[in-house]
Design a protein around this motif. Structure first.
Motif, PDB file in Angstrom:
ATOM      1  N   ASP A 101      -3.233   9.395  18.711  1.00 57.06           N
ATOM      2  CA  ASP A 101      -4.496   8.954  18.116  1.00 57.06           C
ATOM      3  C   ASP A 101      -4.880   9.752  16.880  1.00 57.06           C
ATOM      4  O   ASP A 101      -5.565   9.244  15.998  1.00 57.06           O
ATOM      5  N   ALA A 102      -4.456  11.001  16.805  1.00 60.37           N
ATOM      6  CA  ALA A 102      -4.864  11.884  15.705  1.00 60.37           C
ATOM      7  C   ALA A 102      -4.003  11.739  14.453  1.00 60.37           C
ATOM      8  O   ALA A 102      -4.319  12.297  13.420  1.00 60.37           O
ATOM      9  N   TYR A 103      -2.917  10.961  14.511  1.00 57.90           N
ATOM     10  CA  TYR A 103      -1.950  10.884  13.421  1.00 57.90           C
ATOM     11  C   TYR A 103      -2.376   9.900  12.332  1.00 57.90           C
ATOM     12  O   TYR A 103      -2.783   8.779  12.611  1.00 57.90           O
ATOM     13  N   TYR A 104      -2.227  10.323  11.070  1.00 53.47           N
ATOM     14  CA  TYR A 104      -2.417   9.480   9.900  1.00 53.47           C
ATOM     15  C   TYR A 104      -1.336   9.882   8.909  1.00 53.47           C
ATOM     16  O   TYR A 104      -1.227  11.053   8.553  1.00 53.47           O
ATOM     17  N   GLY A 105      -0.508   8.955   8.479  1.00 47.82           N
ATOM     18  CA  GLY A 105       0.574   9.321   7.583  1.00 47.82           C
ATOM     19  C   GLY A 105       0.981   8.204   6.651  1.00 47.82           C
ATOM     20  O   GLY A 105       0.610   7.045   6.837  1.00 47.82           O
ATOM     21  N   GLY A 106       1.761   8.562   5.643  1.00 47.32           N
ATOM     22  CA  GLY A 106       2.319   7.625   4.688  1.00 47.32           C
ATOM     23  C   GLY A 106       3.766   7.991   4.398  1.00 47.32           C
ATOM     24  O   GLY A 106       4.086   9.178   4.282  1.00 47.32           O
ATOM     25  N   PHE A 107       4.628   6.977   4.302  1.00 44.16           N
ATOM     26  CA  PHE A 107       6.067   7.179   4.158  1.00 44.16           C
ATOM     27  C   PHE A 107       6.571   6.623   2.838  1.00 44.16           C
ATOM     28  O   PHE A 107       6.132   5.572   2.390  1.00 44.16           O
TER      29      PHE A 107
END
Length: 136
Positions: free
Chosen positions: A109-115
């Motif tokens: 739930d705490a993850y926010y990312g960009g690839f």
């Protein structure tokens, strides 16, 4: 040696077949995370905040650099905005979108990312762990 450093990794190096292009790309991308050039050698540049954590370089064995399927590098971000800036700078500097910034519930739930794929095809990401959301 102190055991106070919470990191498990000392540094990471990736190869490039176009050093000037890779250096320009990572100059733009790493700046969004507060990292800068720390050290340079012929054909190699190290980025970091305090010490050389991430290297981009011409391979030492002088063979062509290649990417590994399944291999990627995740960089720490301190906010969602920093992830967004990292992703935007990477695309502007010649990277290829490999997953727009946003939550990934499968990572918690705490993850926010960009690839992004860098110009040599390496998969890189910036991620922010929003502790206020928990990680159940």
């Amino acid at each position: 040696m102190s055991d106070e450093n919470p990191s498990v990794v000392s540094h990471i190096s990736i190869g490039t077949n176009d050093y000037p292009r890779a250096q320009a790309f990572y100059d733009a991308v790493m700046a969004t995370l507060g990292a800068k050039r720390i050290l340079e050698h012929p054909g190699a540049t190290a980025y970091g905040k305090l010490y050389p954590e991430f290297w981009v370089q011409v391979p030492h064995n002088e063979q062509p650099a290649s990417i590994g399927n399944g291999f990627h590098i995740g960089f720490f971000a301190t906010s969602k905005e920093q992830v967004n800036a990292f992703h935007a700078a990477a695309l502007k500097a010649g990277g290829i979108d490999d997953g727009a910034p946003g939550p990934r519930p499968m990572y918690g739930d705490a993850y926010y990312g960009g690839f992004v794929l860098d110009p040599d095809g390496h998969k890189i990401e910036a991620s922010f762990w929003d502790e206020s959301l928990g990680n159940e």
